[in-house]
Structure formats: C-alpha cells, structure tokens
Write a protein that holds these residues in place. Structure first.
Motif, mmCIF file in Angstrom:
data_model
loop_
_atom_site.group_PDB
_atom_site.id
_atom_site.type_symbol
_atom_site.label_atom_id
_atom_site.label_comp_id
_atom_site.label_asym_id
_atom_site.label_seq_id
_atom_site.Cartn_x
_atom_site.Cartn_y
_atom_site.Cartn_z
ATOM 1 N N ILE A 71 14.338 21.571 -3.982
ATOM 2 C CA ILE A 71 14.659 22.936 -3.568
ATOM 3 C C ILE A 71 15.756 22.923 -2.507
ATOM 4 C CG2 ILE A 71 13.768 25.014 -2.448
ATOM 5 C CD1 ILE A 71 12.822 24.626 -5.306
ATOM 6 N N GLY A 72 15.656 21.962 -1.594
ATOM 7 C CA GLY A 72 16.680 21.848 -0.556
ATOM 8 C C GLY A 72 18.049 21.538 -1.140
ATOM 9 N N ALA A 73 18.070 20.674 -2.158
ATOM 10 C CA ALA A 73 19.338 20.317 -2.801
ATOM 11 C C ALA A 73 19.925 21.519 -3.537
ATOM 12 C CB ALA A 73 19.125 19.159 -3.766
ATOM 13 N N PHE A 74 19.068 22.284 -4.224
ATOM 14 C CA PHE A 74 19.543 23.509 -4.882
ATOM 15 C C PHE A 74 20.157 24.472 -3.864
ATOM 16 C CE2 PHE A 74 16.703 22.787 -8.705
ATOM 17 C CZ PHE A 74 17.735 22.791 -9.617
ATOM 18 N N ASN A 75 19.479 24.626 -2.733
ATOM 19 C CA ASN A 75 19.988 25.530 -1.694
ATOM 20 C C ASN A 75 21.320 25.035 -1.139
ATOM 21 O OD1 ASN A 75 17.811 27.279 -1.906
ATOM 22 N ND2 ASN A 75 16.603 26.209 -0.348
ATOM 23 N N ALA A 76 21.460 23.717 -1.022
ATOM 24 C CA ALA A 76 22.709 23.143 -0.519
ATOM 25 C C ALA A 76 23.849 23.344 -1.516
ATOM 26 C CB ALA A 76 22.515 21.659 -0.226
ATOM 27 N N LEU A 77 23.508 23.408 -2.809
ATOM 28 C CA LEU A 77 24.520 23.575 -3.855
ATOM 29 C C LEU A 77 24.901 25.039 -4.059
ATOM 30 C CD1 LEU A 77 26.140 22.189 -6.150
ATOM 31 C CD2 LEU A 77 24.130 22.494 -7.616
ATOM 32 N N LEU A 78 24.029 25.944 -3.644
ATOM 33 C CA LEU A 78 24.197 27.365 -3.938
ATOM 34 C C LEU A 78 25.523 27.923 -3.427
ATOM 35 C CD1 LEU A 78 22.895 29.852 -5.168
ATOM 36 C CD2 LEU A 78 21.758 30.271 -2.979
ATOM 37 N N LYS A 79 25.865 27.649 -2.192
ATOM 38 C CA LYS A 79 27.091 28.196 -1.595
ATOM 39 C C LYS A 79 28.329 27.711 -2.346
ATOM 40 C CE LYS A 79 29.380 30.486 1.549
ATOM 41 N NZ LYS A 79 29.341 31.960 1.605
#
Length: 205
Positions: free
Chosen positions: A39-47
C-alpha cells in the motif's frame, strides 16, 4: 513488483524517471505483477502517475487487477487481454516445432495447448521442457509422463465410481493420486473435461 514491492524501490523508480532518455523519445517502465506492491508503494507511485514526466510511459501489468487500488486504476488507460484459444496456441506450437525441426506425434501440440490454459508463454515453457527430455520424436505418451499427467485408467475409474456413487473408491483413488505426487488441479481439470464430454454426448444422444 513481486520482489521489489517496497516504498524505497518506488522512490528509486521515481528518481530514475526524472532523468531524460538518452537514445529514444520515451523511457518505458514495465511493472510486472503490479498488484504485489505494498500500500505504501502504491501511495508513493500515485503522484508520479498523476503527473508523469512527458518522456516517460508506465505500463502496469497484472493478472489480478481487482487487487489494484481504485486510486491507481482511475489514473490508468486500461487494456484487457483475453486468453488465447487452444487452437491458436496449438498452431503456434506446431510452427515452433516445424521451425526448429522438431518431430512430433499427432495430438502433442493440442494436448500441450490444453495445459497452457490460454497462456502461450506457459505452452511454450511446457513444450520446451518436453523437447529437452525427448529422444527422436515428441510422443504423446512421453509428454504425459514428463508433465506428470494422471493415468487415464484412474480418471475413468473415478468417473465410473462417481456415476455409481462409490464414495470410498473415489477417495481411495484420489489418495493414490496424492501419494504419487500428482497435481490435484490437473485432476480437477481432467475430470471436468471428461464430465463435460459425457454431458455433451448425452445431449447429442
């Protein structure tokens, strides 16, 4: 993404994406099995997906798109790829064998195409494994031994016992299959084919 699914890996990817491509117009990043990201990696990729560098294209590949957060999906152009038909896979396997001068018995490529379950890559992998262990010609019986196929006699016995409601014998045969180290998924698939063939035959009759 299966082995690089953390926040630090995505941060490194983002930093790399900021660097302009050297030889071509675009830098293309393919993230395979993207559903494995944390989930953290997805959030980091979102921007980065919201405002990607103009010279960068991200391709997110997955077989389990339902595991990808909606916030990611909503920022992607989605393409769904269907499974290949057994006929098309068999044609391709025959083409490969002919090009490589591999002799094969009738029915071999068709059998392997069923095992591939719609994935050409899996079909080629199975074929390659069989070729590495063959003698002069790919024979259907040898292919079944190599991949650990379940004996036809046992399959037919299970079908007959199912029809006659012989539960004890069914369990004994399944136990024998397990002891021999066979894949139970293959058992289910093989039985499905046999029961389907029976239903079609009865319908035609």
């Amino acid at each position: 993404a299966a082995s690089n699914n953390g926040v630090d890996e995505i941060r490194n990817l983002r930093d790399s994406a900021k660097i302009l491509p050297t030889f071509s117009k675009y830098k293309i990043y393919i993230i395979d099995e993207v559903h494995m990201l944390s989930i953290g990696a997805f959030n980091a990729l979102l921007k980065t997906l919201e405002e990607p560098p103009e010279n960068v294209i991200f391709i997110l590949a997955t077989t389990e798109k339902h595991k990808i957060p909606v916030t990611i999906l909503s920022r992607c152009l989605r393409f769904d790829f269907d499974r290949l038909s057994e006929e098309n896979i068999a044609k391709r396997l025959k083409y490969i064998c002919d090009k490589e001068n591999i002799k094969y018995e009738d029915g071999v490529c068709e059998y392997v195409s069923k095992l591939a379950d719609g994935a050409l890559r899996d079909g080629i992998s199975i074929l390659d494994r069989c070729i590495s262990e063959m003698d002069d010609e790919l024979k259907l019986d040898d292919v079944k031994k190599i991949i650990g196929a379940i004996d036809e006699d046992i399959l037919n016995k299970i079908v007959d016992d199912t029809y006659n409601l012989n539960v004890i014998d069914i369990l004994k045969n399944i136990d024998e299959i397990i002891i021999k180290g066979k894949d139970l998924r293959q058992l289910v698939s093989s039985l499905n084919e046999k029961f389907l063939a029976i239903l079609i035959k009865e319908k035609d009759d």
